[in-house]
Design an enzyme around this catalytic site. Sequence first.
Site, PDB file in Angstrom:
ATOM      1  N   ASN A  91      37.107   1.049  32.129  1.00 17.00           N
ATOM      2  CA  ASN A  91      36.390   0.324  31.076  1.00 17.00           C
ATOM      3  C   ASN A  91      36.084   1.191  29.868  1.00 17.00           C
ATOM      4  O   ASN A  91      35.562   0.731  28.871  1.00 17.00           O
ATOM      5  CB  ASN A  91      35.099  -0.289  31.632  1.00 17.00           C
ATOM      6  CG  ASN A  91      34.078   0.775  32.010  1.00 17.00           C
ATOM      7  OD1 ASN A  91      34.369   1.960  32.004  1.00 17.00           O
ATOM      8  ND2 ASN A  91      32.871   0.350  32.328  1.00 17.00           N
ATOM      9  N   LYS A 105      44.131  12.758  35.968  1.00 13.03           N
ATOM     10  CA  LYS A 105      43.750  12.383  34.608  1.00 13.03           C
ATOM     11  C   LYS A 105      44.511  13.179  33.558  1.00 13.03           C
ATOM     12  O   LYS A 105      44.964  12.632  32.556  1.00 13.03           O
ATOM     13  CB  LYS A 105      42.244  12.598  34.414  1.00 13.03           C
ATOM     14  CG  LYS A 105      41.400  11.554  35.079  1.00 13.03           C
ATOM     15  CD  LYS A 105      39.924  11.712  34.721  1.00 13.03           C
ATOM     16  CE  LYS A 105      39.134  10.563  35.346  1.00 13.03           C
ATOM     17  NZ  LYS A 105      37.704  10.652  35.068  1.00 13.03           N
ATOM     18  N   SER A 128      41.003  23.058  38.359  1.00 12.72           N
ATOM     19  CA  SER A 128      39.592  23.321  38.077  1.00 12.72           C
ATOM     20  C   SER A 128      39.484  24.432  37.045  1.00 12.72           C
ATOM     21  O   SER A 128      40.193  25.433  37.122  1.00 12.72           O
ATOM     22  CB  SER A 128      38.886  23.755  39.360  1.00 12.72           C
ATOM     23  OG  SER A 128      37.665  24.388  39.042  1.00 12.72           O
ATOM     24  N   ALA A 153      27.390  22.890  35.698  1.00 15.22           N
ATOM     25  CA  ALA A 153      28.011  24.139  36.154  1.00 15.22           C
ATOM     26  C   ALA A 153      29.260  24.463  35.339  1.00 15.22           C
ATOM     27  O   ALA A 153      29.444  25.595  34.871  1.00 15.22           O
ATOM     28  CB  ALA A 153      28.349  24.040  37.635  1.00 15.22           C
ATOM     29  N   ALA A 154      30.102  23.465  35.148  1.00 14.29           N
ATOM     30  CA  ALA A 154      31.339  23.705  34.401  1.00 14.29           C
ATOM     31  C   ALA A 154      31.036  23.975  32.930  1.00 14.29           C
ATOM     32  O   ALA A 154      31.662  24.832  32.301  1.00 14.29           O
ATOM     33  CB  ALA A 154      32.269  22.501  34.540  1.00 14.29           C
ATOM     34  N   CYS A 194      21.079  29.281  25.787  1.00 17.20           N
ATOM     35  CA  CYS A 194      19.949  29.879  25.072  1.00 17.20           C
ATOM     36  C   CYS A 194      18.639  29.177  25.403  1.00 17.20           C
ATOM     37  O   CYS A 194      17.572  29.774  25.334  1.00 17.20           O
ATOM     38  CB  CYS A 194      20.185  29.854  23.564  1.00 17.20           C
ATOM     39  SG  CYS A 194      21.148  31.265  22.992  1.00 17.20           S
ATOM     40  N   CYS A 206       5.640  14.790  50.400  1.00 13.40           N
ATOM     41  CA  CYS A 206       4.649  13.864  50.952  1.00 13.40           C
ATOM     42  C   CYS A 206       4.731  12.484  50.309  1.00 13.40           C
ATOM     43  O   CYS A 206       4.482  11.473  50.963  1.00 13.40           O
ATOM     44  CB  CYS A 206       3.238  14.438  50.842  1.00 13.40           C
ATOM     45  SG  CYS A 206       2.957  15.752  52.044  1.00 13.40           S
TER      46      CYS A 206
HETATM   47 ZN   LIG Z   1      22.573  32.160  24.621  1.00 12.06          ZN
END
Ligand SMILES: [Zn+2]
Length: 670
Positions: A91, A105, A128, A153-154, A194, A206
């Site tokens: 979509n 992809k 990757s 992470a990437a 930064c 809890c």
């Molecule tokens: Zn920096």
Amino acid sequence: MQRRDRGVAQSLGGPMTKRVKESRVLLVGAGGIGCEVLKNLVCCGFGSLPRNGGAQNGTTSDTHTEQVAAPQRKPEIVVIDLDTIDLSNLNRQFLFRKQHIKKPKAFVAKETASQFNPSVNIDAHHASIFDSQYNVEFFEGFDLVFNALDNLAARRHVNKMCLAADVPLIESGTTGFNGQVQAIKKGVTECYDCNPKPVQKSFPICTIRSTPSQPIHCIVWAKSYLFPELFGTSEEDSADVAVTEGDNAEEVAKLKMEAEALKKIRKLMGKSEFAQAVFDKVFHDDIERLRSMSGMWQSRKPPESLRYETLKSDIGADLITRGQTLCTQDQATWSLHDNLSVFCYSLDALSNRTRTRENVIEFDKDDKDTLDFVTSAANLRSHIFGIPLHSEWEIKQMAGNIIPAIATSNALTASLCVLEAFKIMRSQPQEQKALSKPTANNHLPTTTQSNVGGKSEGILGGSKMVFLNSRSTERMITTQNLAPPNPSCPVCSPVYAKLYVSKDIKATLHELVLLLKEKAGYDEFSITSDVGVIYDPDLEDNLPKPLRDYAPEAQGHQFITVTDESDEQPKVDLVLSTVVLSDTEMETSKLQILPEQISLPSKPVKAAVVDGEMDGEMNGDPEPVMASSVGAKRKRDAEEEVTSAKKRAKADGNDDEVFVVQDDEAIVLD
Ligand SMILES: [Zn+2]
């Protein structure tokens, strides 16, 4: 085709059009934003000069000791994506069609986009970005890098690689109707790290286990506690739930015992009494235990436990068959009895999967069995605590932390990326960077580099931080000046250099220590790799060990940080990005550092540290932000204190907010 070329040339001017055509750019991610960026790059003619028009060395496998004579880079667009195409992508990721489902992809994006402009060179990688082949030298081969990623992470990895390679990065992201584009250049602007990024909000244990007050609490309970206890790994691994300061230690200990008891019930899986055992344990016994803690219910309505047998006798039909029919109606809000039926059906389906083919099942909003289970269990618990029930469709949104990805936001953001790219390319020196002698990219955070390219148009050719708010009726696009680097940022304040390690020999840590003393004039220093501190003045045990143990090609192991430990005027950190070479690529068997001599500036004095914080606040202020950022920061600190105090007060009063979190960025929904 030709008409489009003419349009681009008229908009950009002849020299700029040529540079665009000659450029070599990297696009990381071919998803929502990535498809749109690729389309724009292709239509603007990035990397569209004929391949043999300048590059002689097809695959650039020249020896790395002859950096100076590196060949001209070949014009092209390199696309890297790890994913395959899913139905739900169609979509908004318009380079893909139904027949492409399950295909990589990157490959399909290349195939489709190439048709828009056959003269463009696209190199697609289904891989990757963490792979060791994409080392710092790989990044150095580009004029510009685009991040079109969906996870933190990437993004952080590419940020660091671009800093190490000293290549400008255009970072982008969208959440719902909002988008953001930020140009990053070592020593010139803030980097992605930064400012600390919002971490995923976790709920106090809890609240989740004992005193839920909102549907999301019951959903998190079903998804992050009950489901993993029965079918996966334990709750300890979940980021959604944490023991917080406000949690009662005694209660936490009891909750641990409850979880242990549930593990025993897990052994009944596959037997006919399994569903009843689980149900009575979590919806009766545990609830009765909670009820008995009268202190907990003085200001709250106590929960009402349920009995499997009682509910079952009300229904008088086979629960599993009934549940199977009901769970197809995902827009309806199921009744209490319906939820019991779906609970039994999904428990049966998941048990069968566990016993026949899957050791561990993880919750996945697109895995219908797991969603059926979480929906019914969450609703049963909601009923017990007097919380409104929800349809499976609604729970899917909440459990999957879904913020809708919007095609127009992606398209607008991608177009802003390319506009920023033009500014940056215009500001870059004309000569090919690969031809210049390598230097340490130890730019000090300074504003004197603002006029790169000789024009006084601000940093990076006048590039701005751009915000998109497609929902705003006033201004859809707002900008903010790019902030200078945060001098105490652990990622962009160090000096980056390359360390060449041979694949076949066993250079030791000792060799590296000697080399660092020689090349960078270190006296007292420590060395840290991903495994922790591997050397410091008091830790010499590791010296005889081969360095490859600490800097293997394995993912994420590409960086070694050297910290000056001297007391007086310590130098900034040195980050070595390791490049593993085969014997034939390396002329000598010794370790090598590039540049040959490294000069490290002193660390900035703490008092002068300006936390170059960017709080995402939108202002179109054309004035440079540097001068005012100290004051602004102080003001924000004060504001933050007020907000967090409010939050604490709210938490104490057990009035929790709903936090919906996407993979990459946190969105707070009150
Ligand atoms: Zn920096």
